[in-house]
Scaffold this active site. Structure first.
Site, PDB file in Angstrom:
ATOM      1  N   ASP A 165       3.488   1.047  -1.627  1.00 53.11           N
ATOM      2  CA  ASP A 165       4.712   1.845  -1.675  1.00 53.11           C
ATOM      3  C   ASP A 165       5.538   1.452  -2.896  1.00 53.11           C
ATOM      4  O   ASP A 165       5.894   0.287  -3.063  1.00 53.11           O
ATOM      5  CB  ASP A 165       5.500   1.599  -0.386  1.00 53.11           C
ATOM      6  N   GLY A 210       0.199   4.052   0.848  1.00 55.36           N
ATOM      7  CA  GLY A 210       1.502   4.205   0.233  1.00 55.36           C
ATOM      8  C   GLY A 210       2.652   4.323   1.218  1.00 55.36           C
ATOM      9  O   GLY A 210       2.604   3.800   2.333  1.00 55.36           O
ATOM     10  N   HIS A 211       3.687   5.041   0.787  1.00 53.87           N
ATOM     11  CA  HIS A 211       4.967   5.132   1.490  1.00 53.87           C
ATOM     12  C   HIS A 211       4.810   5.734   2.886  1.00 53.87           C
ATOM     13  O   HIS A 211       5.251   5.150   3.878  1.00 53.87           O
ATOM     14  CB  HIS A 211       5.912   5.974   0.628  1.00 53.87           C
ATOM     15  N   PHE A 212       4.203   6.896   2.959  1.00 53.14           N
ATOM     16  CA  PHE A 212       3.997   7.556   4.244  1.00 53.14           C
ATOM     17  C   PHE A 212       2.648   7.116   4.818  1.00 53.14           C
ATOM     18  O   PHE A 212       1.670   7.864   4.837  1.00 53.14           O
ATOM     19  CB  PHE A 212       4.071   9.078   4.091  1.00 53.14           C
TER      20      PHE A 212
END
Length: 320
Positions: A269, A295-297
């Site tokens: 992320d 990553g982020h999601f």
């Protein structure tokens, strides 16, 4: 003996264990409950939420991030709902909830928390495990500090509570806006509301971009592009500056109450990097800690792994 589970070693081992637990569990459990799509009125606002699972089961309250909504939990909810009562609201200005203009509603994290607090009291989960991601962290930690007796466990997925988690380059223009909210600095942040930026949030740091459905940004971007919504999001960018001064309070909550905590963090992320995940181990005597190679999601690429880890964690730490 104090236990500290640290699963940073090799992602393939984490994934294999999580998937194996999920698959084994799935063989013994009934079909997931039907997901219901509901709306409740809170202080004159229509608050949309997704709900599934037996109401007499332990509740999991899912708090979404920016720029999405309860839509980010569309797959996690049925993966948990045979065993848990799962509830996921959309904040004002997000998803299918009311989105009054900024001159009609003050978009601050204090106000979002107030609405979610009223939502829980109206809908009924008086005790819950909190899943906090991105914006869900400042909302969830405010709730936890205000009502520690309601929180049975924490699931932290790229949800920040430490200065180390916002020390990266992504935050520099946002911090500049906090320090001096000029029109120029405000306008410089509008690029974070574009389709390109939204798609980047979903795809940056994933192992295989072909696993990420374009339905994600296809859902989010039209909502961001609604008239007046940019001003809503910019107001919340500014209000995010109210969160770092509260970090010591949130950390004291962790040290004092020691909630059972599962950290499942997309380590690639670029918004909330893994540097913000590690400090939870300073304040929690027992934390189950997993860095995932995404990553982020993280739910988009590692939803099955995360669901398996949650089921295992809650099954051991939260009584039926």
């Amino acid at each position: 003996m104090t236990a500290r589970i640290n699963s940073e070693l090799v992602f393939t081992c984490v994934a294999a264990v999580g998937l194996a637990a999920s698959i084994a569990d799935a063989g013994d459990r009934p079909a997931p409950e039907q997901v219901l799509h509901r709306t409740v009125t809170i202080d004159g606002l229509d608050i949309f939420y997704r709900e599934a699972g037996p109401r007499d089961a332990p509740t999991v309250l899912l708090l979404h991030g920016f720029p999405t909504s309860s839509h980010m939990f569309r797959n996690l909810i049925p993966a948990l709902s045979d065993r848990y009562h799962v509830v996921a609201p959309d904040y004002p200005g997000f998803g299918n909830s009311s989105a009054p203009d900024v001159d009609e509603f003050e978009y601050t994290f204090d106000n979002l928390t107030r609405v979610v607090e009223r939502f829980t009291e109206e809908v009924g989960p008086t005790k819950y495990s909190l899943y906090v991601m991105d914006y869900g962290a400042p909302v969830g930690f405010r709730l936890a500090v205000q009502h520690p007796e309601r929180v049975q466990a924490l699931i932290v997925q790229n949800g920040n509570a430490y200065d180390e988690g916002i020390a990266n380059d992504f935050w520099e223009p946002i911090k500049a806006y906090w320090d001096d909210p000029t029109p120029e600095r405000k306008d410089a942040l509008r690029g974070l509301l574009t389709l390109e930026a939204t798609k980047w949030q979903y795809t940056h740091g994933v192992r295989n971009v072909e696993t990420i459905s374009p339905d994600t940004w296809g859902h989010v971007q039209p909502l961001l592009d609604r008239p007046g919504n940019q001003e809503i999001q910019l107001a919340l960018f500014y209000s995010y500056g109210s969160n770092p001064p509260l970090y010591p309070q949130w950390q004291e909550y962790l040290r004092t109450h020691q909630p059972p905590t599962l950290v499942v963090w997309g380590k690639n992320d670029a918004i909330f990097p893994a540097a913000g995940a590690h400090p939870y181990k300073r304040d929690l005597k027992e934390v189950e800690f997993h860095l995932l190679d995404t990553g982020h999601f993280a739910l988009e690429e590692e939803g099955a792994v995360i669901a398996g880890l949650i089921r295992d964690f809650l099954g051991r730490r939260v009584a039926d």
